[in-house]
Design a protein around this motif. Structure first.
Motif: not given
Length: 238
Positions: A182-198
């Motif tokens: 699902g989206v939005p899907f945020f990936v920070l430096d391929r280390t942390y993932g943030v899923s959804g509208t936070q």
């Protein structure tokens, strides 16, 4: 530090989520050293180009809700967008295939204008009266030019269905590999993932943690945050 954001122009939670992430990034002390890359994710990839329907019709058909419920849901989304300073038309919007929009975004990426074009496409889809899906290629060319791209280059991409098609599909395969459904899907430096509208604070926390280069991947944010998935976008019911 690189932040990759998978999203779709047809996703209202992506529209709101981008605004919240942008607020967090603006307050981040190291923002000048953060590269943001927007990745492609189609919510409705099997929809034929040119097959357009009203958003409210799509919602009632896809979710089995009443038109009253669909209208209430759009009103709720409009309120959340307004809280972030975004315009949002709760009535009269259209839903269609977004593949050409993603191809143009890859053109914009090559010219360093991706974020500008994405913002314009979101505004056109969610805030303006003229549909992205019924205005023809010249509507998209005008937006590309407004974002700083060459009109001829934009027309050439739209005229060639293979232009940047592989880049769009590669983004979508990568999303699947990373487990994004699902989206939005945020990936920070391929280390942390943030899923959804936070909330903005969650994005700020994720930026800080990724900057510190913590060794173990760790999910950030609350479960069940609003997102758009393969079956569409869940909307608030009232």
């Amino acid at each position: 530090m690189r932040v990759e954001i998978w999203s779709d122009i047809a996703c209202p939670w992506c529209y709101v989520g981008k605004a919240r992430f942008d607020k967090a990034l603006a307050a981040f002390p190291h923002r000048d050293r953060v590269e943001v890359v927007h990745r492609s994710f189609e919510l409705d990839p099997d929809r034929p180009k040119g097959e357009v329907e009203p958003v409210l019709t799509m919602l009632t058909r896809k979710y089995g809700m009443s038109e009253e419920q669909a209208r209430a849901g759009e009103d709720g989304l409009g309120a959340q967008a307004a809280a972030e300073g975004l315009a949002y038309r709760t009535r009269g919007r259209d839903h269609g295939n977004t593949f050409d929009l993603h191809r143009l975004l890859h053109l914009a990426k090559e010219h360093g204008r991706q974020d500008e074009l994405l913002a314009l496409l979101y505004r056109a889809n969610f805030a303006e009266e003229r549909s992205l899906f019924t205005g023809g290629d010249e509507r998209l060319v005008a937006l590309a030019v407004e974002a700083g791209l060459d009109a001829g280059a934009a027309r050439a991409v739209l005229a060639d269905p293979d232009a940047y098609a592989d880049a769009v599909r590669a983004d979508e395969r990568e999303a699947a590999r990373l487990g994004a459904n699902g989206v939005p899907f945020f990936v920070l430096d391929r280390t942390y993932g943030v899923s959804g509208t936070q909330p903005v604070g969650v994005f700020a926390q994720a930026l800080a943690r990724a900057w510190e280069e913590r060794p173990s991947p760790e999910p950030v944010g609350r479960a069940g945050a609003e997102a758009c998935g393969p079956d569409g976008c869940a909307v608030p019911r009232h």
